[in-house]
Design a protein around this motif. Structure first.
Motif, PDB file in Angstrom:
ATOM      1  N   GLU A  28       0.838  -1.181   0.000  1.00  0.00           N
ATOM      2  CA  GLU A  28       0.000   0.000   0.000  1.00  0.00           C
ATOM      3  C   GLU A  28       0.882   1.243   0.000  1.00  0.00           C
ATOM      4  OE1 GLU A  28      -1.836  -1.535   3.360  1.00  0.00           O
ATOM      5  OE2 GLU A  28      -3.066  -2.903   2.199  1.00  0.00           O
ATOM      6  N   LYS A  29       0.275   2.393  -0.101  1.00  0.00           N
ATOM      7  CA  LYS A  29       1.013   3.646  -0.283  1.00  0.00           C
ATOM      8  C   LYS A  29       2.094   3.844   0.771  1.00  0.00           C
ATOM      9  CE  LYS A  29      -0.882   7.655   0.570  1.00  0.00           C
ATOM     10  NZ  LYS A  29      -1.707   8.864   0.528  1.00  0.00           N
ATOM     11  N   GLU A  30       1.777   3.664   2.025  1.00  0.00           N
ATOM     12  CA  GLU A  30       2.764   3.918   3.078  1.00  0.00           C
ATOM     13  C   GLU A  30       3.883   2.884   3.065  1.00  0.00           C
ATOM     14  OE1 GLU A  30       3.092   6.793   4.641  1.00  0.00           O
ATOM     15  OE2 GLU A  30       1.364   7.353   3.437  1.00  0.00           O
ATOM     16  N   ARG A  33       6.155   3.937   0.316  1.00  0.00           N
ATOM     17  CA  ARG A  33       6.931   5.092   0.793  1.00  0.00           C
ATOM     18  C   ARG A  33       8.165   4.606   1.570  1.00  0.00           C
ATOM     19  NH1 ARG A  33       5.402  10.135   1.394  1.00  0.00           N
ATOM     20  NH2 ARG A  33       3.183   9.664   1.541  1.00  0.00           N
ATOM     21  N   ASP A  51       2.858  12.258  -1.832  1.00  0.00           N
ATOM     22  CA  ASP A  51       1.686  11.386  -1.881  1.00  0.00           C
ATOM     23  C   ASP A  51       1.197  11.217  -3.315  1.00  0.00           C
ATOM     24  OD1 ASP A  51       1.624  10.860   0.823  1.00  0.00           O
ATOM     25  OD2 ASP A  51       0.022  12.293   1.262  1.00  0.00           O
ATOM     26  N   LEU A  54       3.363   8.750  -5.165  1.00  0.00           N
ATOM     27  CA  LEU A  54       3.087   7.388  -4.728  1.00  0.00           C
ATOM     28  C   LEU A  54       1.812   6.853  -5.366  1.00  0.00           C
ATOM     29  CD1 LEU A  54       4.003   7.735  -0.969  1.00  0.00           C
ATOM     30  CD2 LEU A  54       5.223   6.358  -2.653  1.00  0.00           C
ATOM     31  N   VAL A  55       0.773   7.657  -5.370  1.00  0.00           N
ATOM     32  CA  VAL A  55      -0.502   7.246  -5.976  1.00  0.00           C
ATOM     33  C   VAL A  55      -0.297   6.960  -7.462  1.00  0.00           C
ATOM     34  CG1 VAL A  55      -2.825   8.035  -6.582  1.00  0.00           C
ATOM     35  CG2 VAL A  55      -1.950   8.394  -4.268  1.00  0.00           C
ATOM     36  N   ILE A  58       1.680   3.660  -7.964  1.00  0.00           N
ATOM     37  CA  ILE A  58       0.808   2.510  -7.708  1.00  0.00           C
ATOM     38  C   ILE A  58      -0.190   2.335  -8.840  1.00  0.00           C
ATOM     39  CG2 ILE A  58      -1.033   1.628  -6.204  1.00  0.00           C
ATOM     40  CD1 ILE A  58       0.606   2.792  -3.837  1.00  0.00           C
ATOM     41  N   ASP A  62      -1.149  -1.069 -10.825  1.00  0.00           N
ATOM     42  CA  ASP A  62      -2.257  -1.648 -10.053  1.00  0.00           C
ATOM     43  C   ASP A  62      -3.180  -2.424 -10.987  1.00  0.00           C
ATOM     44  OD1 ASP A  62      -4.321  -2.266  -8.364  1.00  0.00           O
ATOM     45  OD2 ASP A  62      -4.883  -0.187  -7.938  1.00  0.00           O
TER      46      ASP A  62
END
Length: 71
Positions: A28-30, A33, A51, A54-55, A58, A62
């Motif tokens: 996941e994003k964190e 990171r 952020d 990162l999005v 992904i 995805d």
């Protein structure tokens, strides 16, 4: 066409699992990171992502649409 051989795939999965802190088989994003910030120790590779970055990273990979990178 396989880009990675079986040994290389296994090593990627092992590395993935190190950062998959909750065992969800997804980064996941964190968690992503943490991976990228860890690379800051290697100056030519490191990146302190926003952020939004990162999005975007992904979403580029995805395949399930769940907002995470899956194995």
């Amino acid at each position: 066409m396989n880009i990675l051989n079986e040994y290389e795939k296994q090593k990627c999965i092992e590395a993935f699992n190190i950062y998959d802190k909750n065992g969800s088989k997804r980064l996941e994003k964190e968690e992503l990171r943490i991976v990228l910030e860890g690379l800051l120790l290697i100056p030519e590779m490191g990146h302190n992502p926003t952020d939004e970055e990162l999005v975007k990273m992904i979403s580029d990979v995805d395949s399930t649409g769940d907002g995470a990178i899956s194995t």
